[in-house]
Design an enzyme around this catalytic site. Structure first.
Site, mmCIF file in Angstrom:
data_model
loop_
_atom_site.group_PDB
_atom_site.id
_atom_site.type_symbol
_atom_site.label_atom_id
_atom_site.label_comp_id
_atom_site.label_asym_id
_atom_site.label_seq_id
_atom_site.Cartn_x
_atom_site.Cartn_y
_atom_site.Cartn_z
ATOM 1 N N HIS A 11 40.368 -35.381 -0.304
ATOM 2 C CA HIS A 11 39.863 -35.663 1.042
ATOM 3 C C HIS A 11 39.069 -34.508 1.649
ATOM 4 O O HIS A 11 38.321 -34.727 2.613
ATOM 5 C CB HIS A 11 41.000 -36.017 1.992
ATOM 6 C CG HIS A 11 41.703 -37.291 1.669
ATOM 7 N ND1 HIS A 11 41.041 -38.487 1.505
ATOM 8 C CD2 HIS A 11 43.025 -37.564 1.469
ATOM 9 C CE1 HIS A 11 41.912 -39.437 1.221
ATOM 10 N NE2 HIS A 11 43.118 -38.908 1.192
ATOM 11 N N ALA A 12 39.235 -33.298 1.151
ATOM 12 C CA ALA A 12 38.543 -32.155 1.750
ATOM 13 C C ALA A 12 37.030 -32.348 1.648
ATOM 14 O O ALA A 12 36.497 -32.750 0.614
ATOM 15 C CB ALA A 12 38.957 -30.864 1.057
#
Length: 391
Positions: free
Chosen positions: A133-134
């Site tokens: 998700h980063a």
């Protein structure tokens, strides 16, 4: 190419710790490694390797310099975390040593990619990774640095021309998709719970890639409640055909265990046995389409005793060429270790007692009124024509 497999592991990755009560409990990593050792998978053809942390130049392959600097500041002084970067939030609390632990996890995935590309190993696993998700300029969804994107970027830097990324976490692999949205060298495929019902509310079938890279993002948005048959049906209806058309030189896979019916943060109903079947399928697809080059990562998974260690131990065993019989008993020493660490009772077998089966989407036909089949067909219609395939 070497026939060996590598397991990337440094005990210090358990320092990726958002604190008491956070779902991302690092005990899940420690217990997985202890179960790998209990089955003696760390002996023989599997080589356990600790790579160095990702340095600044490597992190900058994906992440912006100002974001890396913000992570470093929050790592030194958590009270100074900058919320505008997604740091210091409920999902991503700042903690002392956050940069170092995140860079170490990223380094293991980059090291895995390097080993596979250079032929030092046929397969490499980093179950501490898969932090998908980063974003280039921000943390999100328990993820500080996007090790999956960094591994892919390193493969491209080393000369790879086509890399396929397959993400079977219950959450959309949004950070990896975003990193390569306009890069035709990278095919991203994500099977996940429908964005209407789960974070990060992205991963619609209409998301198919940016300008010049049309058709290189594929998203299968599964209805809440999807169980083994539907999950496997969707995987096999989309992934093999796209890989066959794309012809990747390396396959990177993300095996979040949070699709499981016991996971507390999502709404699919997949068994450990189906997760194992997909890991085997990814292994076979790597041999069929990428000369065996396979980098396998972990991801989400918040049933930290009952599910995650068994699921990822199966993944390691498959990569090592020593698959574990699902009916095998869990070693008693590991069960004692689980109780010592968590005061929870550990499972007794390496199975949920399921025998996953599915119907082939093309050969067996599909039901236009079925929500699962609607999801599969939406993805095939959106992406397949760009690869010369019929929906």
């Amino acid at each position: 190419m070497s026939g060996r497999a590598q397991l990337m592991w440094d005990e210090a990755v358990t320092g990726y710790d958002f604190g008491s009560g956070h779902p991302m409990d690092p005990v899940r990593l420690a217990l997985t490694m202890r179960l790998v050792e209990a089955f003696e998978l760390d002996r023989g053809p599997l080589e356990v390797v600790a790579a160095k942390p990702a340095g600044g130049s490597t992190l900058r392959l994906v992440h912006r310099e100002d974001y890396i600097a913000a992570v470093r500041r929050a790592s030194a002084d958590p009270a100074a975390a900058d919320l505008s970067y997604g740091l210091g939030t409920a999902d991503d609390p700042a903690f002392v040593g956050m940069h170092e632990a995140s860079a170490l996890i990223a380094g293991q995935s980059v090291g895995a990619a390097e080993a596979v590309w250079r032929g030092d190993a046929a397969h490499a696993v980093n179950f501490a990774g898969g932090l998908h998700h980063a974003m280039p300029g921000g943390a999100a969804g328990f993820c500080i640095y996007n090790d999956a994107s960094l591994a892919i970027a390193r493969l491209l830097e080393l000369g790879a021309e086509r890399v396929a990324y397959v993400d079977v976490d219950v959450h959309h692999g949004d950070g990896v998709q975003a990193a390569f949205w306009e890069d035709p060298r990278v095919l991203t495929i994500s099977l996940h719970e429908h964005p209407r019902t789960l974070f990060p509310q992205t991963g619609w079938p209409e998301e198919t890639g940016g300008a010049g890279a049309e058709g290189t993002a594929a998203n299968v948005a599964l209805p809440a409640g999807t169980a083994d048959e539907g999950w496997l049906r969707a995987f096999h209806a989309v992934v093999p055909d796209l890989l066959g058309a794309f012809r990747p030189q390396v396959i990177v896979t993300q095996h979040g265990a949070d699709t499981h019916f016991e996971d507390p943060l999502a709404h699919l109903a997949v068994s450990l046995d189906a997760q194992r079947a997909v890991a085997e399928a990814c292994h076979d697809l790597a041999h069929e389409h990428a000369d065996g080059r396979w980098v396998a990562l972990g991801g989400g998974g918040y049933a930290v005793v009952d599910v995650v260690p068994r699921s990822w131990t199966h993944l390691v065993a498959i990569a090592a060429g020593r698959p574990i019989d699902p009916t095998a008993m869990v070693p008693e020493a590991w069960r004692h270790e689980v109780f010592r660490r968590t005061r929870q009772l550990a499972p007794h077998r390496m199975t949920d007692g399921r025998t996953p089966q599915w119907r082939n989407f093309v050969d067996d036909g599909y039901d236009p009124a079925d929500r699962l089949d609607q999801a599969v067909l939406a993805t095939r219609r959106a992406v397949f024509p760009a690869h010369g395939l019929l929906p």
